[in-house]
Motif scaffolding. Structure first.
Motif, PDB file in Angstrom:
ATOM      1  N   PHE A   1       0.933  -1.253   0.013  1.00 60.30           N
ATOM      2  CA  PHE A   1       0.148  -0.045  -0.027  1.00 60.30           C
ATOM      3  C   PHE A   1       0.979   1.214  -0.116  1.00 60.30           C
ATOM      4  N   GLU A   2       0.456   2.440  -0.744  1.00 58.57           N
ATOM      5  CA  GLU A   2       1.152   3.592  -0.734  1.00 58.57           C
ATOM      6  C   GLU A   2       0.297   4.912  -0.802  1.00 58.57           C
ATOM      7  N   PRO A   3       0.326   5.866  -0.532  1.00 60.85           N
ATOM      8  CA  PRO A   3      -0.434   6.872  -0.470  1.00 60.85           C
ATOM      9  C   PRO A   3      -0.795   7.209  -2.035  1.00 60.85           C
ATOM     10  N   VAL A   4      -2.038   7.312  -2.299  1.00 59.82           N
ATOM     11  CA  VAL A   4      -2.421   7.507  -3.878  1.00 59.82           C
ATOM     12  C   VAL A   4      -3.248   8.840  -3.759  1.00 59.82           C
ATOM     13  N   ASN A   5      -3.054   9.964  -4.705  1.00 58.04           N
ATOM     14  CA  ASN A   5      -3.991  10.847  -4.486  1.00 58.04           C
ATOM     15  C   ASN A   5      -4.937  10.575  -5.685  1.00 58.04           C
ATOM     16  N   CYS A   6      -6.423  10.237  -5.059  1.00 62.29           N
ATOM     17  CA  CYS A   6      -7.402  10.020  -6.123  1.00 62.29           C
ATOM     18  C   CYS A   6      -7.703  11.207  -7.200  1.00 62.29           C
ATOM     19  N   ASN A   7      -7.491  12.209  -7.021  1.00 63.87           N
ATOM     20  CA  ASN A   7      -7.583  13.343  -7.893  1.00 63.87           C
ATOM     21  C   ASN A   7      -6.617  13.157  -9.264  1.00 63.87           C
ATOM     22  N   VAL A   8      -5.284  12.836  -8.836  1.00 64.76           N
ATOM     23  CA  VAL A   8      -4.355  12.382  -9.964  1.00 64.76           C
ATOM     24  C   VAL A   8      -4.716  11.056 -10.689  1.00 64.76           C
ATOM     25  N   ALA A   9      -5.040  10.101  -9.657  1.00 64.80           N
ATOM     26  CA  ALA A   9      -5.498   8.816 -10.277  1.00 64.80           C
ATOM     27  C   ALA A   9      -6.807   8.764 -11.222  1.00 64.80           C
ATOM     28  N   LEU A  10      -7.644   9.893 -10.813  1.00 68.60           N
ATOM     29  CA  LEU A  10      -9.159   9.854 -11.884  1.00 68.60           C
ATOM     30  C   LEU A  10      -8.455  10.604 -13.079  1.00 68.60           C
ATOM     31  N   ALA A  11      -7.622  11.639 -12.795  1.00 68.76           N
ATOM     32  CA  ALA A  11      -7.390  12.260 -14.013  1.00 68.76           C
ATOM     33  C   ALA A  11      -6.815  11.748 -15.121  1.00 68.76           C
ATOM     34  N   GLU A  12      -5.915  10.425 -14.636  1.00 64.26           N
ATOM     35  CA  GLU A  12      -5.227   9.556 -15.548  1.00 64.26           C
ATOM     36  C   GLU A  12      -6.121   8.778 -16.378  1.00 64.26           C
ATOM     37  N   VAL A  13      -6.979   8.315 -15.398  1.00 60.88           N
ATOM     38  CA  VAL A  13      -7.971   7.555 -16.060  1.00 60.88           C
ATOM     39  C   VAL A  13      -8.843   8.313 -17.120  1.00 60.88           C
ATOM     40  N   LEU A  14      -9.185   9.201 -16.648  1.00 59.85           N
ATOM     41  CA  LEU A  14     -10.208  10.004 -17.700  1.00 59.85           C
ATOM     42  C   LEU A  14      -9.293  10.477 -19.255  1.00 59.85           C
TER      43      LEU A  14
END
Length: 662
Positions: A515-528
């Motif tokens: 597990f590691e800290p994940v910024n969900c805003n960045v993850a969502l931007a990459e998915v979009l």
């Protein structure tokens, strides 16, 4: 030797060059034929011009004689001038005859003479060529001699005319002398008439002879064209047919799995090259089939060595493959299980009333989900029931969805759990030991799936590459059976490849990751960004509020977002652009995510089933996919210590909820 060398060269040269050679020979012969035809036409035209010139010469001679006789009666100087004018015709021809009989004639003088003889200027060159080229031909030579004799005779008219002119213009013209002079004209005219007839008759005979000669020549050339073309066509077609027949016989042998029959190359042209390439392809195909058989044997070996019962079935629950451990656990023989429904391994009370509509595993009473799969009761062939643990893995193939079920007899586990509950604290260490043993076995199962899929990829990739290369290069150049067999090999390789890939992907989820800290805003931007093309095509609008930073598996979290957004876009209302809202709240140590859409909605009775592997609510022709996306979402959420559920109404859209530990 030259004939042999030419024959060998023609046999080995390419088919295109053979055709060019054949066409070239035909074109040459046709050109010769056309040249002969043009030559004969020009020659006959020259003969015609001579006949026409003879007519002009004869007419001028007769007109000159007439004017001379008229002058003897009228004593009119105009008649004498006309006599001299008509005599210029024979004079021009005389000039040409004299010039052409020279060793080195001046063609300009000869041409001038013919024109003075009233011959058409377009006929003059042909008349000169006929005289120069064919003067030794019997008929032409005889006509020239008649012309020369007539030319010598016609010149006698000139002195007769001059004598007559002198006598008439004398101071005392004598009628007796005038009559005597006139009397000398008739014998000369008679002699000329005979020579003119001889000239015309000889030219006529020569023309007929030349016509027959030209016809024979044209016939021989035309016959040569036909025979040559037919011969070359037969040679080329026989060589092609012979080579193709050899390849066809070899292809039939290969279709019967007889790879010893090689196609003989009779030449080095395209057919010979094709025969050699076919032999190479057959050898590659033989090696590929051998590799596939080895891969299948290796897969079967791995399958048989698995510690658990492995059952592979289609989406309707029909069993297609089992291992030896399955026979040991359930007591059935392999041929009893193949083709039977999966429900055969369950107690009869759990089976569906309609065999064509088997129950889903999750619909059976008493089913309990575990970290590995589900726990349910199994039934042996002798009717004994026992607890089993079942792990399901989906596989998408060209022939449909296949499901691999790893089944473990957990009777011992249940017995141990009972003893642990009864012994309580005193047996806690023993329970921990047994649990550790089970965890080791689970890891062994995961390691087995990983190793099996990983070790099978390389030989299968090599086999697939060679077979695909064979199809690209030789598809359509062999018979139908060979193409179909190659397609069978490719389809089998693709199915095996998909099975291995799914086993590998399934075994890799959450494997040896931190597990590691994940910024969900960045993850969502990459998915979009990854889904930008799909979003644009469907005119989808996605609105997201501020998202948190969570401890998670980065790749799995992005896959979770991607699957939920893709599902909302896929199951949109016809004619309405998808609208998706994403929000989060923090509740009791968990982050609560919500994905709200305006899609078609889900009936309440199916809201639990959609998270089960391969549970499709729609026909493939309406909505594509295998029904695995939401099952992956459920597994990912559970890996993060959360849960996932949906709230939805038909026609009013859906809200997907999931939680992730803070």
């Amino acid at each position: 030797m030259k004939g042999v060398s030419l024959s060998k060269w023609f046999r080995n040269v390419s088919i295109a060059k053979k055709l060019y050679f054949t066409v070239g020979i035909m074109a040459t012969l046709i050109a010769i034929e056309l040249g002969a035809l043009i030559f004969s036409i020009n020659t006959l035209s020259a003969v015609r011009a001579y006949v026409s010139g003879e007519g002009l010469w004869s007419k001028a001679q007769k007109d000159a004689m007439y004017q001379l006789l008229r002058y003897s009666r009228t004593h009119d100087e105009a008649d004498y001038q006309k006599f001299k004018e008509f005599m210029k015709v024979s004079g021009g021809d005389h000039k040409t005859l004299v010039e052409l009989n020279k060793a080195k004639p001046d063609m300009a003088i000869a041409r001038e003479g013919f024109i003075e003889g009233r011959n058409h200027k377009d006929d003059v060159d042909g008349m000169i060529k006929l005289f120069s080229r064919f003067n030794r031909i019997y008929y032409i030579n005889k006509a020239i001699k008649a012309w020369a004799a007539a030319d010598a005779s016609v010149t006698e008219f000139i002195p007769i005319g001059e004598q007559l002119h002198k006598e008439i213009n004398a101071l005392h013209p004598s009628s007796e002398k005038i009559n005597a002079i006139v009397q000398s004209v008739d014998p000369l005219n008679a002699r000329l008439t005979v020579l003119e007839d001889e000239f015309s008759y000889t030219l006529g005979e020569g023309s007929r002879w030349l016509e027959n000669l030209v016809l024979r020549l044209l016939f021989l050339i035309a016959l040569s064209v036909e025979i040559t073309g037919l011969t070359l066509a037969i040679i080329v077609s026989r060589n092609i047919q012979k080579g193709l027949n050899e390849i066809l016989q070899s292809a039939k042998a290969v279709a019967k799995n007889d790879f010893t029959r090689k196609a003989k190359a009779f030449s080095k042209d395209e057919i010979g090259i094709l025969a050699n390439n076919f032999n190479t392809m057959a050898e590659e195909l033989q090696r590929s089939m051998h590799n596939i058989e080895q891969a299948q044997q290796k897969f079967k070996g791995l399958l048989e060595s698995a510690p658990d019962a492995i059952v592979i079935m289609d989406e309707k629950g029909r069993i297609t493959l089992v291992n030896k451990q399955c026979e040991n656990i359930f007591g059935y023989q392999k041929d009893e299980l193949i083709g039977a429904n999966m429900e055969l391994l369950l107690p009869e009370r759990f089976r569906s009333a309609k065999p064509e509509q088997p129950k889903l595993i999750y619909d059976i009473p008493g089913v309990r989900s575990t970290d590995i799969g589900v726990e349910v009761l199994g039934q042996r062939k002798n009717g004994n029931e026992f607890p089993i643990e079942m792990s399901l893995s989906p596989l998408e193939t060209e022939e449909g969805v296949l499901v691999t079920a790893a089944i473990r007899d957990i009777s011992e586990k249940k017995r141990l759990e009972k003893e642990i509950r009864e012994a309580n604290v005193t047996l806690e260490k023993k329970v921990q030991k047994r649990t550790a043993e089970l965890e080791i076995k689970n890891k062994e199962l995961e390691q087995f799936a990983y190793v099996a899929s990983h070790d099978l990829q390389e030989p299968l990739r090599t086999t697939s590459s060679f077979v695909e290369l064979l199809r690209k290069q030789y598809h359509g150049r062999l018979d139908e059976n060979a193409d179909r067999y190659i397609d069978y090999v490719i389809q089998a390789s693709d199915r095996m490849k998909t099975l291995i890939k799914d086993l590998l992907d399934y075994s890799r989820i959450g494997r040896e990751k931190q597990f590691e800290p994940v910024n969900c805003n960045v993850a969502l931007a990459e998915v979009l960004a990854d889904l930008a093309e799909v979003i644009k095509e469907n005119q989808a609008k996605i609105v997201a509020g501020p998202l948190p930073v969570v401890n998670a598996f980065p790749t799995e979290l992005k896959l979770l977002f991607q699957n939920l957004i893709s599902n909302s876009i896929k199951f949109r209302k016809p004619g309405i652009a998808p609208h998706i809202e994403i929000s989060t709240t923090n509740q009791y140590g968990h982050w609560h995510f919500q994905f709200r859409d305006n899609g078609i909605g889900i009936d309440k009775q199916y809201q639990q089933r959609i998270f089960i592997i391969f549970q499709r609510l729609h026909n493939r022709s309406v909505y594509e996919g295998s029904g695995i996306g939401l099952a992956h979402c459920k597994k990912i959420v559970e890996l993060h210590g959360g849960k996932i559920w949906v709230e939805s109404e038909i026609g009013k859209g859906s809200i997907f909820h999931f939680t992730i530990a803070d």
